[in-house]
Design an enzyme around this catalytic site. Structure first.
Site, mmCIF file in Angstrom:
data_model
loop_
_atom_site.group_PDB
_atom_site.id
_atom_site.type_symbol
_atom_site.label_atom_id
_atom_site.label_comp_id
_atom_site.label_asym_id
_atom_site.label_seq_id
_atom_site.Cartn_x
_atom_site.Cartn_y
_atom_site.Cartn_z
ATOM 1 N N LYS A 92 0.754 -1.229 -0.252
ATOM 2 C CA LYS A 92 -0.041 -0.002 -0.110
ATOM 3 C C LYS A 92 0.782 1.156 -0.081
ATOM 4 O O LYS A 92 0.534 2.100 -0.735
ATOM 5 C CB LYS A 92 -0.790 0.106 1.171
ATOM 6 C CG LYS A 92 -2.001 -1.035 1.427
ATOM 7 C CD LYS A 92 -2.832 -1.052 2.523
ATOM 8 C CE LYS A 92 -2.172 -0.841 3.725
ATOM 9 N NZ LYS A 92 -1.671 -2.017 4.339
ATOM 10 N N ARG A 101 -9.373 0.969 8.861
ATOM 11 C CA ARG A 101 -8.803 -0.161 9.073
ATOM 12 C C ARG A 101 -9.859 -1.196 9.846
ATOM 13 O O ARG A 101 -9.547 -2.258 10.217
ATOM 14 C CB ARG A 101 -7.392 -0.150 9.973
ATOM 15 C CG ARG A 101 -6.154 -0.607 9.168
ATOM 16 C CD ARG A 101 -4.995 -0.528 10.348
ATOM 17 N NE ARG A 101 -3.852 -1.003 10.126
ATOM 18 C CZ ARG A 101 -3.008 -0.466 9.494
ATOM 19 N NH1 ARG A 101 -3.163 0.597 8.944
ATOM 20 N NH2 ARG A 101 -1.981 -1.289 9.131
ATOM 21 N N ARG A 120 11.731 -6.315 4.417
ATOM 22 C CA ARG A 120 11.654 -4.871 4.408
ATOM 23 C C ARG A 120 12.703 -3.795 5.146
ATOM 24 O O ARG A 120 12.749 -4.056 6.451
ATOM 25 C CB ARG A 120 10.303 -4.216 4.935
ATOM 26 C CG ARG A 120 10.026 -2.882 4.622
ATOM 27 C CD ARG A 120 8.636 -2.676 4.563
ATOM 28 N NE ARG A 120 7.540 -2.654 5.813
ATOM 29 C CZ ARG A 120 6.273 -2.593 5.718
ATOM 30 N NH1 ARG A 120 5.772 -1.918 4.628
ATOM 31 N NH2 ARG A 120 5.932 -2.779 6.644
ATOM 32 N N ARG A 158 11.725 -1.536 10.624
ATOM 33 C CA ARG A 158 10.412 -0.844 11.325
ATOM 34 C C ARG A 158 10.546 -1.847 12.637
ATOM 35 O O ARG A 158 10.434 -3.116 12.302
ATOM 36 C CB ARG A 158 9.314 -1.085 10.721
ATOM 37 C CG ARG A 158 8.965 0.306 10.067
ATOM 38 C CD ARG A 158 8.015 0.479 9.196
ATOM 39 N NE ARG A 158 6.675 -0.405 9.604
ATOM 40 C CZ ARG A 158 5.465 -0.375 9.051
ATOM 41 N NH1 ARG A 158 5.260 0.070 7.781
ATOM 42 N NH2 ARG A 158 4.414 -0.882 9.583
ATOM 43 N N ARG A 191 0.164 -8.637 13.400
ATOM 44 C CA ARG A 191 -0.436 -7.549 12.525
ATOM 45 C C ARG A 191 -1.516 -8.301 11.629
ATOM 46 O O ARG A 191 -2.439 -7.805 11.108
ATOM 47 C CB ARG A 191 0.503 -6.757 11.693
ATOM 48 C CG ARG A 191 1.198 -5.791 12.457
ATOM 49 C CD ARG A 191 2.480 -5.231 12.284
ATOM 50 N NE ARG A 191 2.759 -4.621 10.995
ATOM 51 C CZ ARG A 191 3.624 -4.764 10.132
ATOM 52 N NH1 ARG A 191 4.678 -5.236 10.379
ATOM 53 N NH2 ARG A 191 3.439 -4.126 8.877
HETATM 54 P P1 ADP Z 1 1.297 -1.645 8.007
HETATM 55 O O1 ADP Z 1 0.147 -1.419 6.878
HETATM 56 O O2 ADP Z 1 2.917 -2.141 7.164
HETATM 57 O O3 ADP Z 1 0.957 -2.434 8.856
HETATM 58 P P2 ADP Z 1 1.010 1.064 8.770
HETATM 59 O O4 ADP Z 1 2.388 1.803 8.418
HETATM 60 O O5 ADP Z 1 -0.051 1.254 7.858
HETATM 61 O O6 ADP Z 1 1.458 -0.291 8.541
HETATM 62 O O7 ADP Z 1 0.817 1.024 9.928
HETATM 63 C C1 ADP Z 1 1.619 0.712 11.369
HETATM 64 C C2 ADP Z 1 0.883 0.802 12.642
HETATM 65 O O8 ADP Z 1 0.300 2.139 12.776
HETATM 66 C C3 ADP Z 1 -0.353 -0.337 12.661
HETATM 67 O O9 ADP Z 1 0.328 -1.652 13.100
HETATM 68 C C4 ADP Z 1 -1.111 0.303 13.870
HETATM 69 O O10 ADP Z 1 -0.488 0.257 15.043
HETATM 70 C C5 ADP Z 1 -1.085 1.922 13.632
HETATM 71 N N1 ADP Z 1 -1.989 2.135 12.717
HETATM 72 C C6 ADP Z 1 -2.063 2.875 11.188
HETATM 73 N N2 ADP Z 1 -3.216 3.033 10.995
HETATM 74 C C7 ADP Z 1 -4.032 2.807 11.771
HETATM 75 C C8 ADP Z 1 -5.373 2.654 11.845
HETATM 76 N N3 ADP Z 1 -6.220 3.258 10.641
HETATM 77 N N4 ADP Z 1 -6.180 2.246 12.762
HETATM 78 C C9 ADP Z 1 -5.501 1.863 13.777
HETATM 79 N N5 ADP Z 1 -4.149 1.969 13.899
HETATM 80 C C10 ADP Z 1 -3.247 2.152 12.935
#
Ligand code: ADP
Length: 223
Positions: free
Chosen positions: A18, A93, A132, A167, A178
């Site tokens: 994404k 999400r 990554r 990360r 996750r």
């Molecule tokens: P990825 O899609 O690789 O898991 P992101 O960078 O989108 O990573 O998100 C990293 C972390 O940030 C998530 O695991 C969560 O803890 C938090 N996060 C990001 N976006 C949201 C969201 N919309 N709702 C809740 N937590 C979020």
């Protein structure tokens, strides 16, 4: 430039690509890329109150509570640069987040969303996430199997050579968590948006450029 709105949401498991695709698509459509993950990581790095609240959840691979994330996203979407659209990456999400987004779009009098589901097999997801590496300077996203990428080595971009890092939530335990959270809380959004007739599936396998070549027409034809 056209005055069409491109209100794009990218859905997909962690590691589906994404972030990479959202960056390319936002350049192509000339609309901002909004990543709630990036906003939250920025808050953690700056040591703000929001960052302090979010850090524990993020390191464990759990979701940050809806009220916090909904407030952050709502504030960002109301800014002027989002008037012609946006590429949302990592939001919504959960179903309550999707409902809040729908209400915010109505209140702002916006065109409907276009939701893209980037579909990738789970084995490939684990391979991508565990390998990554990110660059602290240019925000580039790389994989340990890419040419010129080594652990502890510099960014492979010769114009950058910044420090690469992994990360904290790309470790195996956090990856498993996750993915479990994704299946339970985010995957239901595929049905949610499909029932509303705004979902398009784009296969997320292949190189970033190959995926981008599928994604752009899918968005242009449907928006
Ligand atoms: P990825 O899609 O690789 O898991 P992101 O960078 O989108 O990573 O998100 C990293 C972390 O940030 C998530 O695991 C969560 O803890 C938090 N996060 C990001 N976006 C949201 C969201 N919309 N709702 C809740 N937590 C979020």
């Amino acid at each position: 430039m056209s005055d069409r709105e491109y209100n794009v949401v990218l859905l997909g498991a962690p590691g589906a690509g994404k972030g990479t695709q959202a960056k390319m698509l936002s350049d192509q459509l000339a609309v901002p890329h909004i990543s709630t993950g990036d906003i939250l990581r920025g808050a953690v790095a700056e040591g703000t109150e929001l960052g302090a609240k979010a850090k524990g959840y993020m390191d464990r691979g759990e979701l940050v509570p809806d009220d916090l994330v909904i407030a952050i996203a709502g504030e960002r979407l109301a800014q002027d640069d989002c008037a012609r659209g946006f590429v949302l990456d990592g939001f919504p999400r959960t179903v309550p987040q999707a409902e809040a987004l729908g209400r915010a779009m109505d209140e702002l009098g916006r065109e409907p969303l276009l939701v893209v589901n980037l579909a990738v097999e789970e084995d490939e997801i684990v391979r991508r996430l565990s390998g990554r590496r990110l660059c602290r300077d240019c925000d580039g996203i790389f994989h340990i199997d890419d040419e010129g990428v080594t652990d502890g080595g510099p960014c492979p971009d010769p114009d950058c050579e910044g420090e690469l890092y992994q990360r904290s939530d790309d470790r195996p335990e956090a990856i498993r968590e996750r993915l479990a959270v994704y299946r339970e809380q985010t995957e239901p959004l595929i049905d949610y948006y499909s029932k509303r007739g705004v979902l398009v599936d784009v296969p997320g396998e292949g190189s970033p450029d190959e995926i981008a070549e599928r994604l752009l027409p899918a968005v242009r034809d449907r928006s």
